[in-house]
Scaffold this motif. Structure first.
Motif, PDB file in Angstrom:
ATOM      1  N   THR A 112     -22.084 -16.849  31.200  1.00  0.00           N
ATOM      2  CA  THR A 112     -23.081 -16.020  30.538  1.00  0.00           C
ATOM      3  C   THR A 112     -24.444 -16.359  31.125  1.00  0.00           C
ATOM      4  OG1 THR A 112     -23.900 -15.255  28.385  1.00  0.00           O
ATOM      5  CG2 THR A 112     -23.491 -17.627  28.631  1.00  0.00           C
ATOM      6  N   THR A 113     -25.452 -15.679  30.673  1.00  0.00           N
ATOM      7  CA  THR A 113     -26.802 -15.904  31.189  1.00  0.00           C
ATOM      8  C   THR A 113     -27.639 -16.647  30.163  1.00  0.00           C
ATOM      9  OG1 THR A 113     -27.666 -13.839  30.285  1.00  0.00           O
ATOM     10  CG2 THR A 113     -26.669 -13.752  32.485  1.00  0.00           C
ATOM     11  N   LYS A 114     -28.838 -17.038  30.590  1.00  0.00           N
ATOM     12  CA  LYS A 114     -29.743 -17.736  29.686  1.00  0.00           C
ATOM     13  C   LYS A 114     -30.538 -16.790  28.792  1.00  0.00           C
ATOM     14  CE  LYS A 114     -33.639 -18.212  32.899  1.00  0.00           C
ATOM     15  NZ  LYS A 114     -34.550 -19.149  33.541  1.00  0.00           N
ATOM     16  N   ALA A 115     -30.256 -15.493  28.866  1.00  0.00           N
ATOM     17  CA  ALA A 115     -30.966 -14.523  28.032  1.00  0.00           C
ATOM     18  C   ALA A 115     -30.707 -14.807  26.559  1.00  0.00           C
ATOM     19  CB  ALA A 115     -30.524 -13.105  28.380  1.00  0.00           C
ATOM     20  N   SER A 116     -31.764 -14.810  25.759  1.00  0.00           N
ATOM     21  CA  SER A 116     -31.608 -15.078  24.329  1.00  0.00           C
ATOM     22  C   SER A 116     -31.413 -13.794  23.522  1.00  0.00           C
ATOM     23  CB  SER A 116     -32.817 -15.845  23.801  1.00  0.00           C
ATOM     24  OG  SER A 116     -33.996 -15.076  23.970  1.00  0.00           O
ATOM     25  N   ASN A 117     -31.674 -12.637  24.122  1.00  0.00           N
ATOM     26  CA  ASN A 117     -31.558 -11.378  23.385  1.00  0.00           C
ATOM     27  C   ASN A 117     -30.411 -10.500  23.881  1.00  0.00           C
ATOM     28  OD1 ASN A 117     -32.703 -10.825  25.848  1.00  0.00           O
ATOM     29  ND2 ASN A 117     -34.191  -9.344  25.055  1.00  0.00           N
ATOM     30  N   ALA A 118     -29.530 -11.040  24.721  1.00  0.00           N
ATOM     31  CA  ALA A 118     -28.390 -10.275  25.233  1.00  0.00           C
ATOM     32  C   ALA A 118     -27.270 -11.229  25.620  1.00  0.00           C
ATOM     33  CB  ALA A 118     -28.812  -9.454  26.452  1.00  0.00           C
ATOM     34  N   ASP A 119     -26.047 -10.715  25.556  1.00  0.00           N
ATOM     35  CA  ASP A 119     -24.874 -11.489  25.971  1.00  0.00           C
ATOM     36  C   ASP A 119     -24.303 -10.855  27.235  1.00  0.00           C
ATOM     37  OD1 ASP A 119     -22.795 -13.271  26.095  1.00  0.00           O
ATOM     38  OD2 ASP A 119     -21.608 -12.287  24.540  1.00  0.00           O
ATOM     39  N   ILE A 120     -25.004 -11.041  28.352  1.00  0.00           N
ATOM     40  CA  ILE A 120     -24.558 -10.524  29.643  1.00  0.00           C
ATOM     41  C   ILE A 120     -23.644 -11.584  30.240  1.00  0.00           C
ATOM     42  CG2 ILE A 120     -25.303  -9.767  31.926  1.00  0.00           C
ATOM     43  CD1 ILE A 120     -27.959  -8.906  30.534  1.00  0.00           C
ATOM     44  N   SER A 121     -22.405 -11.189  30.552  1.00  0.00           N
ATOM     45  CA  SER A 121     -21.405 -12.201  30.903  1.00  0.00           C
ATOM     46  C   SER A 121     -20.295 -11.622  31.765  1.00  0.00           C
ATOM     47  CB  SER A 121     -20.803 -12.771  29.622  1.00  0.00           C
ATOM     48  OG  SER A 121     -20.173 -11.732  28.886  1.00  0.00           O
ATOM     49  N   ILE A 122     -19.491 -12.530  32.310  1.00  0.00           N
ATOM     50  CA  ILE A 122     -18.235 -12.166  32.973  1.00  0.00           C
ATOM     51  C   ILE A 122     -17.141 -13.018  32.340  1.00  0.00           C
ATOM     52  CG2 ILE A 122     -16.943 -12.013  35.125  1.00  0.00           C
ATOM     53  CD1 ILE A 122     -19.555 -12.250  36.630  1.00  0.00           C
ATOM     54  N   GLY A 123     -16.057 -12.371  31.938  1.00  0.00           N
ATOM     55  CA  GLY A 123     -14.915 -13.090  31.386  1.00  0.00           C
ATOM     56  C   GLY A 123     -13.636 -12.631  32.057  1.00  0.00           C
ATOM     57  N   ARG A 124     -12.670 -13.540  32.169  1.00  0.00           N
ATOM     58  CA  ARG A 124     -11.378 -13.206  32.756  1.00  0.00           C
ATOM     59  C   ARG A 124     -10.340 -14.238  32.357  1.00  0.00           C
ATOM     60  NH1 ARG A 124     -16.119 -14.886  35.200  1.00  0.00           N
ATOM     61  NH2 ARG A 124     -15.915 -15.636  37.286  1.00  0.00           N
ATOM     62  N   THR A 125      -9.085 -13.784  32.263  1.00  0.00           N
ATOM     63  CA  THR A 125      -7.952 -14.660  31.995  1.00  0.00           C
ATOM     64  C   THR A 125      -7.419 -15.143  33.343  1.00  0.00           C
ATOM     65  OG1 THR A 125      -7.426 -13.443  29.984  1.00  0.00           O
ATOM     66  CG2 THR A 125      -5.684 -14.815  30.908  1.00  0.00           C
ATOM     67  N   VAL A 126      -7.131 -16.447  33.418  1.00  0.00           N
ATOM     68  CA  VAL A 126      -6.727 -17.058  34.683  1.00  0.00           C
ATOM     69  C   VAL A 126      -5.334 -17.688  34.541  1.00  0.00           C
ATOM     70  CG1 VAL A 126      -7.313 -18.792  36.419  1.00  0.00           C
ATOM     71  CG2 VAL A 126      -9.145 -17.573  35.219  1.00  0.00           C
ATOM     72  N   PHE A 127      -4.429 -17.294  35.436  1.00  0.00           N
ATOM     73  CA  PHE A 127      -3.112 -17.909  35.563  1.00  0.00           C
ATOM     74  C   PHE A 127      -3.116 -18.689  36.870  1.00  0.00           C
ATOM     75  CE2 PHE A 127      -2.515 -14.028  33.169  1.00  0.00           C
ATOM     76  CZ  PHE A 127      -1.704 -14.418  32.121  1.00  0.00           C
ATOM     77  N   GLU A 128      -2.584 -19.920  36.830  1.00  0.00           N
ATOM     78  CA  GLU A 128      -2.586 -20.726  38.043  1.00  0.00           C
ATOM     79  C   GLU A 128      -1.286 -21.507  38.157  1.00  0.00           C
ATOM     80  OE1 GLU A 128      -6.398 -22.409  39.915  1.00  0.00           O
ATOM     81  OE2 GLU A 128      -5.583 -24.036  38.710  1.00  0.00           O
ATOM     82  N   LEU A 129      -0.747 -21.559  39.365  1.00  0.00           N
ATOM     83  CA  LEU A 129       0.434 -22.354  39.675  1.00  0.00           C
ATOM     84  C   LEU A 129       0.103 -23.172  40.913  1.00  0.00           C
ATOM     85  CD1 LEU A 129       3.397 -22.979  38.962  1.00  0.00           C
ATOM     86  CD2 LEU A 129       4.042 -21.159  40.558  1.00  0.00           C
ATOM     87  N   VAL A 130       0.114 -24.511  40.769  1.00  0.00           N
ATOM     88  CA  VAL A 130      -0.312 -25.408  41.846  1.00  0.00           C
ATOM     89  C   VAL A 130       0.736 -26.489  42.069  1.00  0.00           C
ATOM     90  CG1 VAL A 130      -2.074 -27.064  42.582  1.00  0.00           C
ATOM     91  CG2 VAL A 130      -2.749 -25.022  41.320  1.00  0.00           C
ATOM     92  N   GLY A 131       1.100 -26.688  43.330  1.00  0.00           N
ATOM     93  CA  GLY A 131       1.954 -27.806  43.710  1.00  0.00           C
ATOM     94  C   GLY A 131       1.079 -28.948  44.191  1.00  0.00           C
ATOM     95  N   ASN A 132       1.408 -30.161  43.785  1.00  0.00           N
ATOM     96  CA  ASN A 132       0.619 -31.341  44.165  1.00  0.00           C
ATOM     97  C   ASN A 132       1.474 -32.316  44.960  1.00  0.00           C
ATOM     98  OD1 ASN A 132      -1.765 -30.640  42.710  1.00  0.00           O
ATOM     99  ND2 ASN A 132      -0.731 -31.242  40.830  1.00  0.00           N
TER     100      ASN A 132
END
Length: 190
Positions: free
Chosen positions: A93-113
């Motif tokens: 989100t941003t530092k704006a105090s009068n708006a909720d301008i943002s980016i949201g997303r669901t993340v799926f991850e599969l990692v081999g170590n």
């Protein structure tokens, strides 16, 4: 008006909490278990630049955000190989105090170590993001992006890792937007 904890402070608190929760590192875990993961990521193309009345500005980058995820892991016996899968939510989100301008997303991850030693490890896998939405909160148009999938790599020490994820977002009226990011990851296995 309620004030939110700034995104950077929230991310730092999340990573510190994960570090405190971790009581051991990857070499100590065998069999199936659960994973709690936090990521602080930065990078990608600018989606918007906000100008504030105090003369400052803030860029919103496509790959930027704080993620919290839950999932599972598996390591067979003394094998140096393990795998973990998580599902989480990435948000900025941003530092704006009068708006909720943002980016949201669901993340799926599969990692081999792969464990290089008792403390050091490397990982590679795939990341899939869905429900990717830039919310302009009435100040700028909202943008819905198509799902995005790309590779991710990690170099880790104990429960912390540096990561890189290569992603491209595509929206209805946009060409490809680079959503690649570098990040700091904290992984707690239990």
């Amino acid at each position: 008006m309620l004030r939110r904890l700034p995104a950077r402070s929230a991310a730092l608190c999340s990573l510190l909490m994960l570090g405190c929760l971790s009581q051991a590192h990857a070499a100590d875990y065998t069999g199936f278990g659960f994973v709690f993961e936090g990521d602080l990521e930065y990078g990608g193309d600018d989606i918007a630049t906000l100008s504030f009345v105090d003369g400052s500005s803030q860029d919103i980058k496509a790959g930027q955000g704080v993620s919290l995820a839950l999932g599972g892991h598996y390591r067979a016996g003394d094998s140096p190989f393990s795998v973990r899968g998580t599902i989480g939510y990435k948000y900025v989100t941003t530092k704006a105090s009068n708006a909720d301008i943002s980016i949201g997303r669901t993340v799926f991850e599969l990692v081999g170590n792969y464990l290089i030693s008792d403390s050091w490890w490397v990982g590679a896998g795939i990341t899939h993001q869905t429900g990717i939405k830039f919310d302009g909160d009435g100040w700028t148009p909202d943008i819905d992006f198509d799902d995005a999938t790309g590779p991710t790599i990690e170099v880790g020490w104990r429960w912390f890792a540096l990561s890189y994820t290569n992603l491209k977002y595509k929206g209805e009226f946009q060409g490809d937007i680079d959503a690649s990011s570098f990040g700091l990851t904290a992984v707690s296995k239990f």
